[in-house]
Design an enzyme around this catalytic site. Structure first.
Site, PDB file in Angstrom:
ATOM      1  N   GLU A 190       0.830  -1.217   0.000  1.00 45.26           N
ATOM      2  CA  GLU A 190       0.000   0.000   0.000  1.00 45.26           C
ATOM      3  C   GLU A 190       0.859   1.259   0.000  1.00 45.26           C
ATOM      4  O   GLU A 190       2.068   1.216   0.261  1.00 45.26           O
ATOM      5  CB  GLU A 190      -0.960   0.011   1.196  1.00 45.26           C
ATOM      6  CG  GLU A 190      -0.270   0.160   2.541  1.00 45.26           C
ATOM      7  CD  GLU A 190      -1.155   0.836   3.585  1.00 45.26           C
ATOM      8  OE1 GLU A 190      -1.595   1.975   3.342  1.00 45.26           O
ATOM      9  OE2 GLU A 190      -1.380   0.233   4.648  1.00 45.26           O
TER      10      GLU A 190
ATOM     11  N   LYS B  54      -4.116  -1.587  15.520  1.00 42.22           N
ATOM     12  CA  LYS B  54      -3.575  -0.780  16.612  1.00 42.22           C
ATOM     13  C   LYS B  54      -4.566  -0.631  17.733  1.00 42.22           C
ATOM     14  O   LYS B  54      -5.771  -0.513  17.500  1.00 42.22           O
ATOM     15  CB  LYS B  54      -3.232   0.608  16.089  1.00 42.22           C
ATOM     16  CG  LYS B  54      -2.042   0.580  15.212  1.00 42.22           C
ATOM     17  CD  LYS B  54      -1.552   1.959  14.898  1.00 42.22           C
ATOM     18  CE  LYS B  54      -0.162   1.839  14.320  1.00 42.22           C
ATOM     19  NZ  LYS B  54       0.080   2.777  13.254  1.00 42.22           N
TER      20      LYS B  54
HETATM   21  N1  PSU Z   1      -3.234   1.712  10.471  1.00 40.70           N
HETATM   22  C1  PSU Z   1      -1.916   1.754  10.684  1.00 40.70           C
HETATM   23  N2  PSU Z   1      -1.109   2.386   9.794  1.00 40.70           N
HETATM   24  C2  PSU Z   1      -1.617   2.949   8.663  1.00 40.70           C
HETATM   25  C3  PSU Z   1      -3.012   2.871   8.436  1.00 40.70           C
HETATM   26  C4  PSU Z   1      -3.779   2.244   9.360  1.00 40.70           C
HETATM   27  O1  PSU Z   1      -1.460   1.226  11.682  1.00 40.70           O
HETATM   28  O2  PSU Z   1      -0.843   3.519   7.863  1.00 40.70           O
HETATM   29  C5  PSU Z   1      -3.580   3.417   7.164  1.00 40.70           C
HETATM   30  C6  PSU Z   1      -3.857   2.274   6.175  1.00 40.70           C
HETATM   31  O3  PSU Z   1      -3.658   2.751   4.872  1.00 40.70           O
HETATM   32  C7  PSU Z   1      -5.319   1.985   6.405  1.00 40.70           C
HETATM   33  C8  PSU Z   1      -5.865   3.376   6.659  1.00 40.70           C
HETATM   34  O4  PSU Z   1      -5.962   1.363   5.317  1.00 40.70           O
HETATM   35  O5  PSU Z   1      -4.851   4.013   7.448  1.00 40.70           O
HETATM   36  C9  PSU Z   1      -7.184   3.342   7.377  1.00 40.70           C
HETATM   37  O6  PSU Z   1      -7.726   4.615   7.395  1.00 40.70           O
HETATM   38  P1  PSU Z   1      -9.221   4.842   7.927  1.00 40.70           P
HETATM   39  O7  PSU Z   1      -9.168   4.491   9.378  1.00 40.70           O
HETATM   40  O8  PSU Z   1      -9.489   6.300   7.676  1.00 40.70           O
HETATM   41  O9  PSU Z   1     -10.089   3.931   7.139  1.00 40.70           O
END
Ligand code: PSU
Ligand code: MN
Length: 306
Positions: free
Chosen positions: A26, A160
């Site tokens: 990603e 996390k």
């Molecule tokens: N969690 C992490 N590191 C990240 C992300 C999530 O520990 O870099 C990033 C990933 O790209 C994930 C996105 O798909 O954040 C999720 O964002 P949201 O919670 O806005 O859906």
């Protein structure tokens, strides 16, 4: 039907043509997950780890309206330093492409890109999930829905503890997503090997994960699999040591009224600060570890018995 609207790098196209193992990666982790220049160094190291394991890396991103699988060195460098890059999920990927924009792909958008490129395995750090306070904010990452509908196996280090982990596991169950802890019973919690929650499934071998991926497709079951690979012991931060930083970060986000797409990047940056950068070293170690496991799964998928 016209060809899929995705541009494969020459290396990825060759690997596809020869049915060699490929691992998708990603790009939101690069633009929104880590500060420059560690983001670039990490992206390069992750690609190197995939190659070292005998697979081809395919970093996915939208550059000037083009969806790419596999970036050149120059494209990766440009993205790592670019300002104001959009954070793309299922909802806004096509809009970014038609307006000629540049966007980094989240787990959800990377799964879509990987599937269009014919790639079945993807390595990341952490997935999005159900946020704390979601009963009021309704903030549940689109990553979870994507896992329920797009047939890609995603290797992460769990989720996390900035998220509500029990609710995240509940939603994954509701959506019918196989959630597999690798090599242990506990669902890992990103920086920490253990969350204190038992993972719904456990597998100890990459070949098994690949076989389950294949069997689900044969059974006509929609969606992918989530593999949660615990961070190597030497690099972990035990959960109790992080609890305070997480509480402060979540309280700050609320006090500042941070909403929508901005929530996860805000929390990540705040925790980096509050741990004096320690969380970043753990983050890098676990992504590398996930890239290696994803490459093993990709090998198993590429072998005729899978
Ligand atoms: N969690 C992490 N590191 C990240 C992300 C999530 O520990 O870099 C990033 C990933 O790209 C994930 C996105 O798909 O954040 C999720 O964002 P949201 O919670 O806005 O859906
Ligand atoms: Mn969200």
């Amino acid at each position: 039907m016209s060809a899929a609207p995705i541009t494969l790098s020459p290396e990825v196209a060759a690997a596809r043509a020869q049915a060699r193992p490929i691992v998708a990666l990603e790009s939101t982790i690069i633009t929104h997950g880590m500060p420059y220049p560690r983001n670039l160094e990490t992206a390069q190291a992750v690609e190197a780890a995939v190659r070292q394991a005998g697979a081809v890396p395919a970093t996915i991103a939208v550059l000037d309206g083009q969806l790419h699988a596999g970036l050149s060195e120059g494209q990766l460098q440009g993205l790592a330093q670019a300002k104001g890059v959009a954070k793309l999920s299922r909802a806004d990927m096509a809009a970014c492409m038609v307006t000629g924009g540049t966007g980094a792909t989240t787990v959800a958008a990377t799964m879509i890109g990987a599937h269009l490129a014919g790639i079945e395995v993807f390595a990341t750090g952490g997935i999005g999930g159900v946020h704390q306070g979601a009963e009021l904010s309704f903030d549940i990452s689109a990553d979870l829905q994507e896992l329920a509908q797009t047939p890609v196996t995603v290797v992460c280090a769990g989720a996390k503890a900035i998220l509500d982990l029990p609710k995240t596991l509940e939603v994954l169950e509701t959506l019918g997503v196989p959630t597999i802890a690798y090599g242990q019973d506990d669902f890992p919690a990103f920086w920490s090997r253990r969350s204190g929650l038992r993972a719904p499934l456990r597998m100890d071998r990459a070949a098994q994960i690949a076989a389950a991926h294949r069997l689900r497709a044969q059974m006509g079951l929609r969606g992918g699999q989530l593999v949660a690979n615990p961070v190597p012991e030497a690099s972990e931060i035990p959960a109790p040591e992080l609890a305070q930083a997480i509480a402060i970060a979540n309280a700050d986000a609320q006090a500042k009224g941070i909403q929508g797409k901005a929530v996860t990047p805000f929390l990540l940056a705040r925790i980096l600060d509050l741990t004096g950068g320690r969380s970043l070293e753990t983050n890098i170690a676990l992504v590398l570890n996930n890239a290696r496991l994803a490459a093993e799964i990709a090998h198993a998928l590429a072998s005729p018995s899978a």
